[in-house]
Design a protein around this motif. Structure first.
Motif, PDB file in Angstrom:
ATOM      1  N   VAL A  48       0.826  -1.245   0.000  1.00  0.00           N
ATOM      2  CA  VAL A  48       0.114   0.083   0.056  1.00  0.00           C
ATOM      3  C   VAL A  48       1.000   1.299  -0.016  1.00  0.00           C
ATOM      4  N   LEU A  49       2.104   1.293   0.860  1.00  0.00           N
ATOM      5  CA  LEU A  49       2.776   2.380   0.887  1.00  0.00           C
ATOM      6  C   LEU A  49       3.589   2.664  -0.556  1.00  0.00           C
ATOM      7  N   LEU A  50       3.832   1.730  -1.300  1.00  0.00           N
ATOM      8  CA  LEU A  50       4.607   1.654  -2.556  1.00  0.00           C
ATOM      9  C   LEU A  50       3.318   2.232  -3.645  1.00  0.00           C
ATOM     10  N   TRP A  51       2.201   2.030  -3.523  1.00  0.00           N
ATOM     11  CA  TRP A  51       1.344   2.542  -4.113  1.00  0.00           C
ATOM     12  C   TRP A  51       0.874   4.040  -3.883  1.00  0.00           C
ATOM     13  N   ILE A  52       1.154   4.262  -2.680  1.00  0.00           N
ATOM     14  CA  ILE A  52       0.791   5.811  -2.294  1.00  0.00           C
ATOM     15  C   ILE A  52       2.210   6.555  -2.677  1.00  0.00           C
ATOM     16  N   PHE A  53       3.154   6.091  -2.462  1.00  0.00           N
ATOM     17  CA  PHE A  53       4.517   6.984  -3.060  1.00  0.00           C
ATOM     18  C   PHE A  53       4.548   6.963  -4.605  1.00  0.00           C
ATOM     19  N   ALA A  54       4.012   6.136  -5.210  1.00  0.00           N
ATOM     20  CA  ALA A  54       4.094   6.197  -6.498  1.00  0.00           C
ATOM     21  C   ALA A  54       2.834   7.203  -7.138  1.00  0.00           C
ATOM     22  N   PHE A  55       1.834   7.249  -6.694  1.00  0.00           N
ATOM     23  CA  PHE A  55       0.665   8.390  -6.876  1.00  0.00           C
ATOM     24  C   PHE A  55       0.598   9.571  -6.166  1.00  0.00           C
ATOM     25  N   ALA A  56       1.271   9.780  -5.261  1.00  0.00           N
ATOM     26  CA  ALA A  56       1.056  10.758  -4.031  1.00  0.00           C
ATOM     27  C   ALA A  56       1.859  11.987  -4.842  1.00  0.00           C
ATOM     28  N   ARG A  57       1.462  13.189  -4.398  1.00  0.00           N
ATOM     29  CA  ARG A  57       2.165  14.469  -4.834  1.00  0.00           C
ATOM     30  C   ARG A  57       3.430  14.542  -3.744  1.00  0.00           C
ATOM     31  N   TRP A  58       4.546  14.472  -4.253  1.00  0.00           N
ATOM     32  CA  TRP A  58       5.649  14.522  -3.357  1.00  0.00           C
ATOM     33  C   TRP A  58       5.935  15.860  -2.647  1.00  0.00           C
ATOM     34  N   PRO A  59       5.940  16.010  -1.600  1.00  0.00           N
ATOM     35  CA  PRO A  59       6.345  17.340  -0.854  1.00  0.00           C
ATOM     36  C   PRO A  59       7.556  18.032  -1.227  1.00  0.00           C
ATOM     37  N   ALA A  60       8.732  17.405  -1.569  1.00  0.00           N
ATOM     38  CA  ALA A  60       9.783  17.895  -2.161  1.00  0.00           C
ATOM     39  C   ALA A  60       9.760  18.639  -3.503  1.00  0.00           C
TER      40      ALA A  60
END
Length: 64
Positions: A48-60
């Motif tokens: 689930v975290l891999l999915w979140i990191f792939a499609f989330a807007r990265w804060p940086a």
């Protein structure tokens, strides 16, 4: 069945300490907390975290 050999424990030690040493800087560079890496040890949560990191807007990443 005998006890586990020193080679088994050496591999476990490398995986438990080595993998976070690689992933934490990458996650922090993306702008997330390094503590997220701890959750990847839970099998389903890691996917689930891999999915979140792939499609989330990265804060940086700056907004365009």
């Amino acid at each position: 069945m005998g006890s586990l050999s020193i080679w088994h424990w050496l591999i476990v030690f490398i995986l438990v300490l080595g993998v976070p040493l690689i992933y934490v800087p990458a996650v922090r560079k993306a702008g997330f907390s390094g503590w997220w890496v701890v959750l990847t040890w839970v099998p389903v949560v890691g996917l689930v975290l891999l999915w979140i990191f792939a499609f989330a807007r990265w804060p940086a990443e700056p907004d365009r």
